[in-house]
Design a protein around this motif. Structure first.
Motif, PDB file in Angstrom:
ATOM      1  N   ALA A   1       0.877  -1.175   0.000  1.00 30.12           N
ATOM      2  CA  ALA A   1       0.000   0.000   0.000  1.00 30.12           C
ATOM      3  C   ALA A   1       0.916   1.228   0.000  1.00 30.12           C
ATOM      4  CB  ALA A   1      -0.902  -0.005   1.241  1.00 30.12           C
ATOM      5  N   PRO A   2       0.365   2.408  -0.218  1.00 29.63           N
ATOM      6  CA  PRO A   2       1.209   3.603  -0.220  1.00 29.63           C
ATOM      7  C   PRO A   2       1.936   3.812   1.114  1.00 29.63           C
ATOM      8  CG  PRO A   2      -0.892   4.105  -1.230  1.00 29.63           C
ATOM      9  CD  PRO A   2      -1.015   2.724  -0.623  1.00 29.63           C
ATOM     10  N   VAL A   3       3.214   4.173   1.002  1.00 31.98           N
ATOM     11  CA  VAL A   3       4.031   4.573   2.145  1.00 31.98           C
ATOM     12  C   VAL A   3       4.573   5.953   1.823  1.00 31.98           C
ATOM     13  CG1 VAL A   3       6.105   4.124   3.512  1.00 31.98           C
ATOM     14  CG2 VAL A   3       4.663   2.210   2.760  1.00 31.98           C
ATOM     15  N   VAL A   4       4.181   6.938   2.622  1.00 32.01           N
ATOM     16  CA  VAL A   4       4.621   8.310   2.431  1.00 32.01           C
ATOM     17  C   VAL A   4       5.459   8.697   3.635  1.00 32.01           C
ATOM     18  CG1 VAL A   4       3.884  10.709   2.166  1.00 32.01           C
ATOM     19  CG2 VAL A   4       2.549   8.858   1.108  1.00 32.01           C
ATOM     20  N   ILE A   5       6.668   9.166   3.363  1.00 30.22           N
ATOM     21  CA  ILE A   5       7.576   9.617   4.426  1.00 30.22           C
ATOM     22  C   ILE A   5       7.894  11.080   4.144  1.00 30.22           C
ATOM     23  CG2 ILE A   5       9.794   9.284   5.566  1.00 30.22           C
ATOM     24  CD1 ILE A   5       9.659   6.322   4.704  1.00 30.22           C
ATOM     25  N   GLY A   6       7.510  11.951   5.087  1.00 33.14           N
ATOM     26  CA  GLY A   6       7.634  13.392   4.906  1.00 33.14           C
ATOM     27  C   GLY A   6       9.045  13.918   5.005  1.00 33.14           C
ATOM     28  N   SER A   7       9.210  15.132   4.556  1.00 31.79           N
ATOM     29  CA  SER A   7      10.507  15.810   4.524  1.00 31.79           C
ATOM     30  C   SER A   7      11.166  15.850   5.897  1.00 31.79           C
ATOM     31  CB  SER A   7      10.325  17.239   4.001  1.00 31.79           C
ATOM     32  OG  SER A   7       9.862  17.218   2.679  1.00 31.79           O
ATOM     33  N   ASP A   8      12.492  15.785   5.866  1.00 29.24           N
ATOM     34  CA  ASP A   8      13.340  15.904   7.055  1.00 29.24           C
ATOM     35  C   ASP A   8      13.096  14.811   8.083  1.00 29.24           C
ATOM     36  OD1 ASP A   8      14.743  18.324   6.233  1.00 29.24           O
ATOM     37  OD2 ASP A   8      12.781  19.273   6.428  1.00 29.24           O
ATOM     38  N   THR A   9      12.582  13.674   7.640  1.00 31.67           N
ATOM     39  CA  THR A   9      12.352  12.528   8.519  1.00 31.67           C
ATOM     40  C   THR A   9      13.530  11.574   8.414  1.00 31.67           C
ATOM     41  OG1 THR A   9       9.971  12.716   8.593  1.00 31.67           O
ATOM     42  CG2 THR A   9      10.862  10.499   8.840  1.00 31.67           C
ATOM     43  N   MET A  10      13.897  10.992   9.550  1.00 31.62           N
ATOM     44  CA  MET A  10      15.025  10.067   9.607  1.00 31.62           C
ATOM     45  C   MET A  10      14.582   8.748  10.219  1.00 31.62           C
ATOM     46  SD  MET A  10      18.141  12.570  10.788  1.00 31.62           S
ATOM     47  CE  MET A  10      17.381  13.013  12.341  1.00 31.62           C
ATOM     48  N   LEU A  11      14.974   7.655   9.568  1.00 35.63           N
ATOM     49  CA  LEU A  11      14.728   6.307  10.082  1.00 35.63           C
ATOM     50  C   LEU A  11      16.058   5.709  10.488  1.00 35.63           C
ATOM     51  CD1 LEU A  11      12.120   6.912   8.426  1.00 35.63           C
ATOM     52  CD2 LEU A  11      12.076   4.489   7.867  1.00 35.63           C
ATOM     53  N   GLY A  12      16.133   5.185  11.713  1.00 36.62           N
ATOM     54  CA  GLY A  12      17.342   4.547  12.202  1.00 36.62           C
ATOM     55  C   GLY A  12      17.565   3.208  11.514  1.00 36.62           C
ATOM     56  N   PRO A  13      18.673   2.549  11.857  1.00 39.98           N
ATOM     57  CA  PRO A  13      18.970   1.264  11.224  1.00 39.98           C
ATOM     58  C   PRO A  13      17.933   0.208  11.572  1.00 39.98           C
ATOM     59  CG  PRO A  13      20.495   1.712  13.019  1.00 39.98           C
ATOM     60  CD  PRO A  13      19.681   2.950  12.828  1.00 39.98           C
ATOM     61  N   GLY A  14      17.604  -0.603  10.570  1.00 40.48           N
ATOM     62  CA  GLY A  14      16.724  -1.743  10.791  1.00 40.48           C
ATOM     63  C   GLY A  14      15.267  -1.415  11.010  1.00 40.48           C
ATOM     64  N   VAL A  15      14.832  -0.200  10.680  1.00 35.61           N
ATOM     65  CA  VAL A  15      13.412   0.132  10.807  1.00 35.61           C
ATOM     66  C   VAL A  15      12.632  -0.661   9.763  1.00 35.61           C
ATOM     67  CG1 VAL A  15      11.684   1.976  10.513  1.00 35.61           C
ATOM     68  CG2 VAL A  15      13.768   2.402  11.816  1.00 35.61           C
ATOM     69  N   GLN A  16      11.455  -1.150  10.172  1.00 31.88           N
ATOM     70  CA  GLN A  16      10.621  -1.950   9.285  1.00 31.88           C
ATOM     71  C   GLN A  16       9.223  -1.344   9.224  1.00 31.88           C
ATOM     72  OE1 GLN A  16      11.111  -6.223  10.267  1.00 31.88           O
ATOM     73  NE2 GLN A  16      12.654  -5.456  11.703  1.00 31.88           N
ATOM     74  N   ILE A  17       8.714  -1.230   7.992  1.00 29.47           N
ATOM     75  CA  ILE A  17       7.374  -0.714   7.758  1.00 29.47           C
ATOM     76  C   ILE A  17       6.607  -1.788   7.006  1.00 29.47           C
ATOM     77  CG2 ILE A  17       5.993   1.063   6.613  1.00 29.47           C
ATOM     78  CD1 ILE A  17       8.453   2.937   6.921  1.00 29.47           C
ATOM     79  N   TYR A  18       5.490  -2.229   7.589  1.00 30.37           N
ATOM     80  CA  TYR A  18       4.692  -3.315   7.007  1.00 30.37           C
ATOM     81  C   TYR A  18       3.299  -2.814   6.656  1.00 30.37           C
ATOM     82  CZ  TYR A  18       8.079  -6.179   9.664  1.00 30.37           C
ATOM     83  OH  TYR A  18       9.208  -6.738  10.200  1.00 30.37           O
ATOM     84  N   CYS A  19       2.912  -2.924   5.390  1.00 32.14           N
ATOM     85  CA  CYS A  19       1.572  -2.506   4.965  1.00 32.14           C
ATOM     86  C   CYS A  19       0.588  -3.659   4.869  1.00 32.14           C
ATOM     87  CB  CYS A  19       1.642  -1.812   3.608  1.00 32.14           C
ATOM     88  SG  CYS A  19       2.461  -0.209   3.681  1.00 32.14           S
ATOM     89  N   ALA A  20       1.061  -4.866   4.644  1.00 32.46           N
ATOM     90  CA  ALA A  20       0.162  -6.005   4.419  1.00 32.46           C
ATOM     91  C   ALA A  20      -0.228  -6.673   5.728  1.00 32.46           C
ATOM     92  CB  ALA A  20       0.828  -7.036   3.510  1.00 32.46           C
ATOM     93  N   GLU A  21      -1.474  -7.134   5.732  1.00 32.23           N
ATOM     94  CA  GLU A  21      -1.972  -7.967   6.831  1.00 32.23           C
ATOM     95  C   GLU A  21      -2.494  -9.246   6.197  1.00 32.23           C
ATOM     96  OE1 GLU A  21      -4.948  -5.807   8.964  1.00 32.23           O
ATOM     97  OE2 GLU A  21      -3.526  -4.285   9.630  1.00 32.23           O
TER      98      GLU A  21
END
Length: 185
Positions: free
Chosen positions: A94-114
């Motif tokens: 599904a759509p994943v939107v990450i806004g300006s000036d945002t930082m993700l640390g190492p190993g971050v996981q984003i899951y859209c499916a169930e």
């Protein structure tokens, strides 16, 4: 709902992920990811050309460390100066939107499916996808997991290792599993 499995996925309806068209889209993503992950850093720059072309929208000054992984790429939108540290995974059915000036640390996981709760339907690959939206000026600590359907407001902080199962208000700080508010603006 009738239509292709890709159309169902895009509409937020139940779809079968075990589908030739979706298989090909995932293979295309794997090829772009491979290029990104093996290019020497001084040749790759902030984002390998194949991965940049795969994403739905990406600002010129985004930096994605290798290794990186995504399911499709075509549902990912990255704002200005977004930084994804090494080992991030975005399962973008599904759509994943990450806004300006945002930082993700190492190993971050984003899951859209169930996946479906019924084991027989799960074996058939039945799943549903919900979008994830991360606002501007957000910091997500290493190893955090963001689940399907979550919105994280501008200026929020997600602590390292947090499992985010619900929306996070702008300016809030959340930690733990499941993530809970410990501070705010």
């Amino acid at each position: 709902m009738t239509g292709s499995e890709r159309e169902k996925m895009g509409a937020g309806a139940w779809y079968r992920c075990l589908d030739p068209e979706l298989d090909e889209l995932r293979a295309r993503a794997r090829r772009a990811i491979h290029q990104h992950n093996i290019l020497p850093p001084d040749e790759r720059g902030g984002l390998a050309p194949a991965l940049r072309a795969l994403f739905a929208d990406v600002a010129a000054d985004v930096f994605v460390e290798a290794p990186f992984h995504c399911s499709y790429g075509l549902n990912i939108r990255l704002g200005d100066r977004v930084y994804l540290n090494a080992g991030c995974t975005i399962l973008d059915s599904a759509p994943v939107v990450i806004g300006s000036d945002t930082m993700l640390g190492p190993g971050v996981q984003i899951y859209c499916a169930e996946h479906h709760k019924d084991p027989a339907l799960r074996r058939e690959g039945l799943e549903i996808a919900r979008p994830v939206t991360i606002g501007e000026n957000v910091w997500i600590g290493g190893g955090a997991i963001i689940l399907a359907g979550v919105t994280i407001g501008d200026g929020a902080i997600v602590g390292a290792g947090a499992v985010v199962t619900r929306d996070v208000a702008p300016g809030a700080t959340v930690v733990g599993n499941p993530a809970r508010v410990v501070g705010g603006t």
